[in-house]
Design a protein around this motif. Structure first.
Motif, PDB file in Angstrom:
ATOM      1  N   GLU A   1       7.166 -15.605   0.906  1.00  0.00           N
ATOM      2  CA  GLU A   1       5.915 -16.470   0.756  1.00  0.00           C
ATOM      3  C   GLU A   1       6.404 -17.911   1.005  1.00  0.00           C
ATOM      4  O   GLU A   1       5.586 -18.940   1.716  1.00  0.00           O
ATOM      5  N   THR A   2       7.767 -18.149   1.000  1.00  0.00           N
ATOM      6  CA  THR A   2       8.003 -19.684   1.697  1.00  0.00           C
ATOM      7  C   THR A   2       7.901 -19.929   2.912  1.00  0.00           C
ATOM      8  O   THR A   2       8.056 -21.145   3.471  1.00  0.00           O
ATOM      9  N   GLN A   3       8.249 -18.698   3.822  1.00  0.00           N
ATOM     10  CA  GLN A   3       8.141 -18.878   5.181  1.00  0.00           C
ATOM     11  C   GLN A   3       9.153 -19.738   5.547  1.00  0.00           C
ATOM     12  O   GLN A   3       8.848 -20.625   6.576  1.00  0.00           O
ATOM     13  N   SER A   4      10.570 -19.753   5.013  1.00  0.00           N
ATOM     14  CA  SER A   4      11.406 -20.852   5.434  1.00  0.00           C
ATOM     15  C   SER A   4      12.504 -20.262   6.300  1.00  0.00           C
ATOM     16  O   SER A   4      13.402 -20.956   6.795  1.00  0.00           O
ATOM     17  N   GLY A   5      12.423 -18.777   6.608  1.00  0.00           N
ATOM     18  CA  GLY A   5      13.314 -18.354   7.502  1.00  0.00           C
ATOM     19  C   GLY A   5      14.422 -17.691   6.538  1.00  0.00           C
ATOM     20  O   GLY A   5      15.400 -17.266   7.018  1.00  0.00           O
ATOM     21  N   ARG A   6      14.379 -17.847   5.249  1.00  0.00           N
ATOM     22  CA  ARG A   6      15.083 -17.296   4.351  1.00  0.00           C
ATOM     23  C   ARG A   6      14.478 -16.670   2.990  1.00  0.00           C
ATOM     24  O   ARG A   6      13.079 -16.877   2.931  1.00  0.00           O
ATOM     25  N   ALA A   7      14.854 -15.559   2.466  1.00  0.00           N
ATOM     26  CA  ALA A   7      14.330 -14.695   1.369  1.00  0.00           C
ATOM     27  C   ALA A   7      14.482 -15.702  -0.046  1.00  0.00           C
ATOM     28  O   ALA A   7      15.580 -16.087  -0.196  1.00  0.00           O
ATOM     29  N   CYS A   8      13.545 -16.086  -0.612  1.00  0.00           N
ATOM     30  CA  CYS A   8      13.601 -16.818  -2.014  1.00  0.00           C
ATOM     31  C   CYS A   8      14.175 -15.890  -2.917  1.00  0.00           C
ATOM     32  O   CYS A   8      14.861 -16.567  -3.984  1.00  0.00           O
ATOM     33  N   ASN A   9      13.950 -14.835  -3.071  1.00  0.00           N
ATOM     34  CA  ASN A   9      14.168 -13.711  -3.932  1.00  0.00           C
ATOM     35  C   ASN A   9      13.443 -13.961  -5.246  1.00  0.00           C
ATOM     36  O   ASN A   9      13.594 -13.206  -6.458  1.00  0.00           O
ATOM     37  N   ARG A  10      12.406 -14.706  -5.339  1.00  0.00           N
ATOM     38  CA  ARG A  10      11.716 -15.028  -6.711  1.00  0.00           C
ATOM     39  C   ARG A  10      10.224 -14.777  -6.395  1.00  0.00           C
ATOM     40  O   ARG A  10       9.471 -14.399  -7.305  1.00  0.00           O
ATOM     41  N   CYS A  11       9.903 -14.944  -5.200  1.00  0.00           N
ATOM     42  CA  CYS A  11       8.095 -14.668  -5.099  1.00  0.00           C
ATOM     43  C   CYS A  11       7.840 -13.132  -5.141  1.00  0.00           C
ATOM     44  O   CYS A  11       8.691 -12.361  -5.001  1.00  0.00           O
ATOM     45  N   LYS A  12       6.475 -13.047  -5.165  1.00  0.00           N
ATOM     46  CA  LYS A  12       6.070 -11.913  -5.374  1.00  0.00           C
ATOM     47  C   LYS A  12       6.355 -10.966  -4.209  1.00  0.00           C
ATOM     48  O   LYS A  12       6.756  -9.604  -4.474  1.00  0.00           O
ATOM     49  N   GLN A  13       6.247 -11.274  -2.896  1.00  0.00           N
ATOM     50  CA  GLN A  13       6.816 -10.617  -1.814  1.00  0.00           C
ATOM     51  C   GLN A  13       8.304 -10.170  -1.671  1.00  0.00           C
ATOM     52  O   GLN A  13       8.507  -8.937  -1.459  1.00  0.00           O
ATOM     53  N   CYS A  14       9.161 -10.968  -2.022  1.00  0.00           N
ATOM     54  CA  CYS A  14      10.328 -10.760  -2.154  1.00  0.00           C
ATOM     55  C   CYS A  14      10.475  -9.496  -3.266  1.00  0.00           C
ATOM     56  O   CYS A  14      11.455  -8.730  -3.036  1.00  0.00           O
ATOM     57  N   GLN A  15       9.989  -9.781  -4.386  1.00  0.00           N
ATOM     58  CA  GLN A  15      10.242  -8.808  -5.377  1.00  0.00           C
ATOM     59  C   GLN A  15       9.681  -7.358  -5.090  1.00  0.00           C
ATOM     60  O   GLN A  15      10.284  -6.256  -5.320  1.00  0.00           O
ATOM     61  N   LEU A  16       8.469  -7.473  -4.135  1.00  0.00           N
ATOM     62  CA  LEU A  16       8.051  -6.103  -3.747  1.00  0.00           C
ATOM     63  C   LEU A  16       8.955  -5.206  -2.821  1.00  0.00           C
ATOM     64  O   LEU A  16       9.079  -4.405  -2.905  1.00  0.00           O
ATOM     65  N   VAL A  17       9.387  -6.233  -2.129  1.00  0.00           N
ATOM     66  CA  VAL A  17      10.375  -5.780  -0.952  1.00  0.00           C
ATOM     67  C   VAL A  17      11.545  -5.189  -1.780  1.00  0.00           C
ATOM     68  O   VAL A  17      12.108  -4.148  -1.519  1.00  0.00           O
ATOM     69  N   GLU A  18      12.371  -5.912  -2.536  1.00  0.00           N
ATOM     70  CA  GLU A  18      13.277  -5.503  -3.314  1.00  0.00           C
ATOM     71  C   GLU A  18      13.182  -4.203  -4.066  1.00  0.00           C
ATOM     72  O   GLU A  18      14.030  -3.189  -4.345  1.00  0.00           O
ATOM     73  N   SER A  19      11.928  -4.034  -4.684  1.00  0.00           N
ATOM     74  CA  SER A  19      11.625  -2.977  -5.350  1.00  0.00           C
ATOM     75  C   SER A  19      11.221  -1.744  -4.484  1.00  0.00           C
ATOM     76  O   SER A  19      11.125  -0.439  -4.964  1.00  0.00           O
ATOM     77  N   GLY A  20      11.187  -1.943  -3.279  1.00  0.00           N
ATOM     78  CA  GLY A  20      10.597  -0.874  -2.407  1.00  0.00           C
ATOM     79  C   GLY A  20       9.238  -0.314  -2.277  1.00  0.00           C
ATOM     80  O   GLY A  20       9.023   0.439  -1.822  1.00  0.00           O
ATOM     81  N   THR A  21       8.574  -1.342  -3.044  1.00  0.00           N
ATOM     82  CA  THR A  21       7.069  -1.013  -2.919  1.00  0.00           C
ATOM     83  C   THR A  21       6.014  -1.690  -2.288  1.00  0.00           C
ATOM     84  O   THR A  21       4.842  -1.694  -2.399  1.00  0.00           O
ATOM     85  N   HIS A  22       6.722  -2.791  -1.480  1.00  0.00           N
ATOM     86  CA  HIS A  22       5.934  -3.728  -0.527  1.00  0.00           C
ATOM     87  C   HIS A  22       5.177  -2.720   0.514  1.00  0.00           C
ATOM     88  O   HIS A  22       5.764  -2.084   1.378  1.00  0.00           O
ATOM     89  N   PRO A  23       3.676  -2.921   0.407  1.00  0.00           N
ATOM     90  CA  PRO A  23       2.820  -1.975   1.455  1.00  0.00           C
ATOM     91  C   PRO A  23       3.188  -2.443   2.695  1.00  0.00           C
ATOM     92  O   PRO A  23       2.772  -1.899   3.912  1.00  0.00           O
ATOM     93  N   GLY A  24       3.643  -3.823   2.946  1.00  0.00           N
ATOM     94  CA  GLY A  24       4.030  -4.270   4.568  1.00  0.00           C
ATOM     95  C   GLY A  24       5.346  -3.852   4.824  1.00  0.00           C
ATOM     96  O   GLY A  24       5.847  -4.395   6.073  1.00  0.00           O
ATOM     97  N   VAL A  25       6.173  -3.155   4.101  1.00  0.00           N
ATOM     98  CA  VAL A  25       7.302  -2.592   4.785  1.00  0.00           C
ATOM     99  C   VAL A  25       7.237  -1.070   4.705  1.00  0.00           C
ATOM    100  O   VAL A  25       7.054  -0.390   3.847  1.00  0.00           O
TER     101      VAL A  25
END
Length: 305
Positions: A50-74
């Motif tokens: 969500e920060t769109q800073s070129g890095r993963a913040c590892n805190r936002c909802k998007q990062c957490q969904l990717v980490e858990s393997g449940t992001h519908p955009g992956v």
């Protein structure tokens, strides 16, 4: 990214991410155990963060969904099974759909080298005309290269095998004691940081039993066969030890840990033993119910002469 061997490729990827110029089709190439999968997953997280800073913040909802393997955009393909043409068609349909969470979508295609001609052809149009904000990261961790038409559509980045010096320093930073005969461990792990860390962390005692059996004077096949029969990975270790001993013999190099094996056996006997053991290893994949101990004895008996 962990590991100095990843730094050159990571610099390029990080720069592209920070400038929001990440290629829509990227091929990451290298051996297994180098951390390429983790780097690809991080890129997906950074692209969707969500920060769109070129890095993963590892805190936002998007990062957490990717980490858990449940992001519908992956969309992940080939993580556990080989990729078939129907899988590629499913990926193509997904790529045409709008993202339900966030603006971007990322497809991670593991085992890009496994794509056959039919799968590659089905994938080409999607690679040639990707939707805006849809990214494809292909991983090629096999010795077989992807079909040339797929390669030509991707920005190709190769992670080089780390040197002994790089891995030795990295292990020390991890708090792992580096053995004196590190070249032997490096060779057995085939230069893979993950395999080497596991060998030293978890398997060192079992591995040393195999080394001691090979270097016993006089050599006896029975203890080695008994251990391989109980510990499947000991067969692969045996192959790597014989190969390393051969390399040292042929190039007049030394190995303190294998000195007895090298000095008490001829190059011919080491070559014969290695060749027969490799053939047995391959036969294991083709013949079910193979009596391993029975097959091993005539192979290792060559070193008893």
């Amino acid at each position: 990214m962990s590991g100095p061997w990843l730094t050159p490729v990571w610099r390029q990827l990080s720069s592209a991410l920070s400038q929001q110029r990440f290629p829509q089709s990227t091929l990451l190439r290298g051996s297994e155990g180098l951390g390429i999968e983790a780097m690809a997953e991080y890129c997906a997280k950074a692209l969707l963060c969500e920060t769109q800073s070129g890095r993963a913040c590892n805190r936002c909802k998007q990062c957490q969904l990717v980490e858990s393997g449940t992001h519908p955009g992956v969309f992940r393909l080939g993580v556990e099974e080989s990729v078939k043409v129907d899988d590629i068609r499913r990926l193509n349909r997904w790529a045409q759909q709008s993202s339900s969470v966030g603006a971007a979508k990322v497809a991670l295609l593991y085992g890009a080298g496994q794509l056959n001609e039919a799968s590659a052809n089905a994938f080409l149009k999607t690679l040639e005309e990707p939707n805006a904000n849809t990214f494809f990261v292909l991983l090629n961790l096999e010795t077989k290269q992807p079909i040339s038409t797929v390669l030509s559509r991707c920005v190709q980045l190769t992670v080089s095998q780390p040197t002994e010096a790089q891995l030795s320093a990295w292990l020390s930073e991890q708090g792992i004691t580096v053995p004196d005969d590190f070249a032997l461990y490096y060779r057995v792990a085939q230069g893979s940081p993950e395999a080497l860390k596991k060998l030293l962390d978890e398997d060192k005692a079992e591995f040393e039993i195999v080394v001691n059996a090979f270097t016993a004077i006089p050599f006896s096949a029975e203890p080695l066969i008994a251990h391989i029969s109980k510990q499947a990975k000991a067969l692969d270790w045996s192959l790597q030890l014989l190969q390393f001993a051969l390399r040292c013999s042929l190039s007049n190099q030394t190995s303190e840990a294998l000195s007895a094996l090298i000095s008490h056996h001829s190059i011919a006997s080491l070559q014969s033993c290695h060749s027969d053991l490799l053939a047995l290893r391959q036969a294991q994949y083709q013949i079910s119910g193979l009596n391993l101990a029975q097959q091993l004895y005539p192979i290792f008996a060559q070193l008893e002469r």
